[in-house]
Structures are given as structure tokens and as C-alpha cells.
Enzyme design. Sequence first.
Site, PDB file in Angstrom:
ATOM      1  N   GLU A   6     -29.377  85.877  25.728  1.00 29.31           N
ATOM      2  CA  GLU A   6     -28.408  85.689  26.717  1.00 29.31           C
ATOM      3  C   GLU A   6     -28.197  86.961  27.493  1.00 29.31           C
ATOM      4  O   GLU A   6     -27.784  88.004  27.222  1.00 29.31           O
ATOM      5  CB  GLU A   6     -27.092  85.351  25.858  1.00 29.31           C
ATOM      6  CG  GLU A   6     -26.079  84.585  26.747  1.00 29.31           C
ATOM      7  CD  GLU A   6     -25.106  85.857  27.151  1.00 29.31           C
ATOM      8  OE1 GLU A   6     -25.084  86.348  28.412  1.00 29.31           O
ATOM      9  OE2 GLU A   6     -24.131  86.339  26.639  1.00 29.31           O
ATOM     10  N   CYS A  46     -20.154  88.665  30.592  1.00 28.83           N
ATOM     11  CA  CYS A  46     -21.526  87.983  31.142  1.00 28.83           C
ATOM     12  C   CYS A  46     -20.938  86.739  31.894  1.00 28.83           C
ATOM     13  O   CYS A  46     -21.385  86.729  33.024  1.00 28.83           O
ATOM     14  CB  CYS A  46     -22.087  87.609  30.222  1.00 28.83           C
ATOM     15  SG  CYS A  46     -22.973  88.896  29.183  1.00 28.83           S
TER      16      CYS A  46
END
Length: 457
Positions: free
Chosen positions: A229, A263
Amino acid sequence: MSYQTINPASNKLVKTWTDHNDQQVEQALKTADDLYHSSWSKGDIQPRLQVLKKMADLIDARVEELAKTASVEMGKLINQSRGEVQLCAQIARYYAENAERFLAPTRYPSELGEAWVENHPIGVLVAVEPWNFPFYQLMRVLAPNLAAGNPVLAKHAANVPHCATLFEELVTEAGAPKGAWTNLFISNDQVASLIADDRVQGAALTGSERAGSAVAQQAGKYLKKTTLELGGNDVFVVLDDCDLDKAVKAGVGARLSNCGQVCTAAKRFIVHEKVADAFFEKFTQAFRDVKIGDPLDESTTLGPLSSSTARDTLVKQVEQAVSKGAKLHIGGKVVAGEGCFYEPTILSGITRDNPAYFEEFFGPVAQVYVVKDDEEVVKLANDSHYGLGGAVFSKDIARARKLASRIETGMVYINSASDTSAELPFGGVKRSGYGRELSDLGIKEFVNQKLVVVSSD
């Protein structure tokens, strides 16, 4: 590698932590591997689920302590830290209550006979995790893999060692045996050596594109499974038929939460030309109204960046963007005084030849783009190296759903900012990585989905 607690609100050193040497790493790996080969990992799931239930209770009882530790160590606003800690308890409880069902055998009708797929642990995993959500990132790995029976060796970010230590203590206090989760203060070279070891069967990383590439390369060399990720450059689409006040409020939160160090934060605001002027006015005013200060002060609405390095990186990115033609509407400066504070900043006029067009700005910097129709929305949204999350604001749900389906990301939210919850899969495409965490998908990433067939002959 130096693991240090430095309070980013003051930039003062709080404590230095001792690294683990190679002998300690080897002992940790042996202990974890021995646990994998024991009945703890390969036997009845219930003892493992009871650990998760107990851990959830322990976290709920220590919200303030854990939240304050995170805020002091990486600068998150105290109320946001509380929310993160509470989410960790939710994730632990979710897998305690659902993992047995997720891992139950699945039957497959076949002419070859009675067939089913069983889910078994695969072995020791290495987790490399970032500082921006110092507890949540760890829990995303721990909960599904503890339930599945995979021991984990965890390398946390070098600037959140106190959070890493407390998390390991919680796992132990909840009743997990030694080796189920081991915190290691180690170097990148030591991580690479662990991944190369035959006893390690996979690696999970959340972090930068550079770090993800390094871990994936090492894991690929030794044929180990990985989940990544990585970064994001998420779009926040404001259509001409949306509730503009709602979009502005959500957009400000989506860009400035955690000082923009998320993110899945909204980074590229794609605004329909019919509402662009009104959006700019309201959005800019909301950025002006931010109160910068100590993250432990309940009235603060924007805390510091996590470190002086993070601040200095952002300074260079903004300066370069402006030098290449971007228009600076507000902000763009370091806040004078101690600490790692940076003004909330809005940029527009970013062209495709400007490095900022493709870069991820990990801080309180918003890019605004104006478009004339839905086709431009899709073209601009998908013209990115990343594909993690995104948001679409419109009163026409059918229109928003069509756009959401065309945007190349792992997640899209309609009429709300990107969010996360234990029951929803989390992950992206392109350079945002691969694989999924959380939900029923997350627990299947590191299990052996073994087919068994009983012949019908």
C-alpha cells in the site's frame, strides 16, 4: 538506523531507542518460526480470536494514553489520535468476530468429486510500516494474520518507536505467545536479510513508492508473496450539481486531516467550471481559518508535519511547483518558530509538464484543477501514476456512480471523503500498490488456499 522519539511540535528529542542486532533478529525469527510450526498457529482458531477480543478491550481502556503517545511522537491532533486508537479496537474486534467465518472451507461443485478449499497459515511474515498512523497501520497487519496463524516480525518507522513498543506490549498483555508479533528496531539491510530467509514466507509494506519497490524487488528475487500500500494522488471531484458547502467542508478535512499526511488524502481537487469561483472562495477562506498549534491542544485544527525532513521536502516541492508555473493562492511558507509547521497551501494552474502534476504532496497542500465536463474529470483523474482512493461530490447519484466506475483507483467514495473501516477492503492500483487489507479480502492475502478433492469414483 537511529530510532528516536522527536516531538515535531517542538522538534525536541524525547528519547533514543536501541537498535536490535543481528543475533536478536535471528532469535526473533527462530521464535516466530517455531510458533508457526506449533498448535498455536495450526490448531483451533479460538485461542487466537480470544487474544484479539482481549486486545480490543485493552485498547479501549487505554485510549488517552495511546492517543497522547501518537500525538507527541508524530504530531497528529489529539482527537484524531483518539479516533485512530478506537479504530484499532474496532479492527481487532471485527476479526475476532468474523475471522472464523472468513477462513471456513469453501465448497466447489465439480464433476471430479467432492471439492473444497481450506485456508491455512503460510508462515512468518515481515511487516514494514509507516509513521502516519502508528497504531492503525500495525493493527491492519496484526489482526487478520493473528487470526489466520501467521507470526509477524514488524519493522516500524524510525520516528515512532514508542508507539511500536506499546503495540507489542498490548499484544503480549492480550495473551499472545512470544513470536506472534515481534517489534524490531532494524535497518533496511536487516529487513532485506529477513525477506531472503527461507523461514519467511511473505512481506507486507505500507509506505513510499521507493520503499515498496525495494521490498517487492527483494521478495520477488526470493519468490515471496507481498502486499503493498503505497502513495496516492487522490482526486476530490466537485461537480456543478453538488452541495457546495458540504463539498468544501469535506474537502478541507480530507486535505488537512493528519496535516495532509495521509495516503488517501484528497490531493487533486477537480472542480467543475460552473462552481469553480465559489469553490475557490469558500475553500480558501476555510484554509485561512485554520488554527495552527500544539496537537495536544483541543482547539488546534492543524498540527505539525511529522518531522523536519517531511517539512523540508514539502518546502522544496512547493517552491519547484511555483517555479514551473503553478499559481500560489495561499500559504507556501514554513511557520516561524520551533516545530515542523507549514502553512495550509493552495496551488492551481499546474500543467502536465510541471513535476507537481504527478508528485504526491504529503502535507497540507491542495492542488485545484478546473474542468468543463465529466469527460475531463475522468481524463484528468486517470492521468496519474497512482490509483489509491478518490471522492465524487454530486446530487445526481447515477452520474456520480458512473464517474466512480471510470476512475482508476482501488476505492472511491461518493459524497464523502475517503475513509476506512474494518469491514471495507483497503488498497489501490498502479503505483499505489497491490493487494488488499481489512475486510474478508485482507485475511486471504497470506493464507494457503488449499484445494482438497475426494474422487467420485
